[in-house]
Design an enzyme around this catalytic site. Structure first.
Site, PDB file in Angstrom:
ATOM      1  N   ASP A  20       1.016  -1.192  -0.158  1.00 49.25           N
ATOM      2  CA  ASP A  20       0.212  -0.089   0.066  1.00 49.25           C
ATOM      3  C   ASP A  20       0.869   1.242  -0.064  1.00 49.25           C
ATOM      4  OD1 ASP A  20      -2.341   1.374   0.207  1.00 49.25           O
ATOM      5  OD2 ASP A  20      -2.620   1.053   2.185  1.00 49.25           O
ATOM      6  N   ASN A  68     -10.483  -3.027  -6.365  1.00 52.13           N
ATOM      7  CA  ASN A  68      -9.737  -2.142  -7.316  1.00 52.13           C
ATOM      8  C   ASN A  68     -10.292  -1.763  -8.533  1.00 52.13           C
ATOM      9  OD1 ASN A  68      -6.366  -3.394  -5.833  1.00 52.13           O
ATOM     10  ND2 ASN A  68      -7.745  -1.609  -5.374  1.00 52.13           N
TER      11      ASN A  68
END
Ligand code: FPP
Length: 243
Positions: A20, A68
């Protein structure tokens, strides 16, 4: 499959990473988010190589979650472009280094070119036995559990034969040990639907380092943190220490 025993002072048999912070890394440099993903792909290469060098047998990277798909189309296509580049450049090296590629997630939901390249890469590295690199792509932990439950139902198993082992054997990670260590970069403290079944007893390591800056030194810090943990699997401290 089964959880690794012990852990303290030892290397994990399976590391899982929530990569991330690519966007923030780019933003801090006044660059587009896609530049952050490109730098993130370089970090992937470096971490795979370092895990291979250290002898970590299983590494799982969360590369694209089922959520996503909500990102801008341009970002999604940049990510899938990087995946093709990664496979083109890395598969020969993986073959040479004995690294087997596996995909966790719904492969059929990926674009055709990426699906083909992944199938080809998995076939080419299928006999590699020194390390397994799992790329979680179009992956969601709840969806994976549902797929496993559907597989059990489709096979007509009786309620009594539906055990933890039977379910685990139908997960995308079938045959692999559960992650001993789960790392998340960028300071976020969430699991984000990642390996929900498999991480029941994983040690968690959170670091503020953004993924593109995560390299061998940060991995060493995570391993040191892991080595100092007492893994109890529900036992008392004395039982876990073998007293
Ligand atoms: C999270 O950062 C990262 C991703 C959603 C994708 C991870 C992809 C890579 C590391 C590169 C490509 C991978 C391979 C295997 C070639 P973010 O964009 O959510 O960062 P932010 O929270 O700072 O916005």
């Amino acid at each position: 499959m089964t959880q690794a025993q012990g852990g303290a002072g030892r290397l994990p048999a399976h590391i899982a990473i929530i990569m991330d912070g690519n966007g923030r890394w780019a933003q801090a440099r006044g660059l587009p988010r896609t530049a952050g993903h490109r730098a993130g792909a370089d970090a992937v290469r470096a971490v795979v190589r370092e895990c291979r060098r250290l002898g970590i047998p299983h590494l799982t990277l969360y590369a694209f979650s089922s959520e996503n798909w909500n990102r801008p189309k341009t970002e999604i296509s940049a990510l899938f472009g990087l995946l093709l580049e990664f496979l083109g450049a890395e598969v020969p090296h993986m073959e040479e280094q004995g690294i087997r590629l596996r995909v966790l997630g719904d492969l059929d939901g990926l674009p055709l070119a990426q699906r083909g390249a992944l199938r080809h890469a998995m076939a080419r590295t299928a006999a590699c036995a020194d390390m397994t690199l799992n790329l979680a792509l179009n992956y969601g932990g709840r969806a994976e559990i549902v797929r496993a439950a559907r597989a059990l139902a489709a096979e007509g198993l009786s309620p009594e034969s539906i055990t933890e082992e039977a379910l685990a054997a139908r997960l995308d990670t079938a045959g692999q040990p559960d992650p001993d260590l789960l790392i998340r970069t960028s300071g976020e403290l969430r699991l984000s639907n990642f390996l929900l079944y498999q991480c029941a007893y994983s040690e968690l390591h959170f670091t503020p380092v953004l993924w593109p800056d995560f390299g061998p030194a940060e991995l060493a810090a995570a391993l040191e943190d892991y080595a100092g943990r007492s893994r109890r699997f529900g036992k008392t401290r004395e039982q876990a220490d073998g007293c």
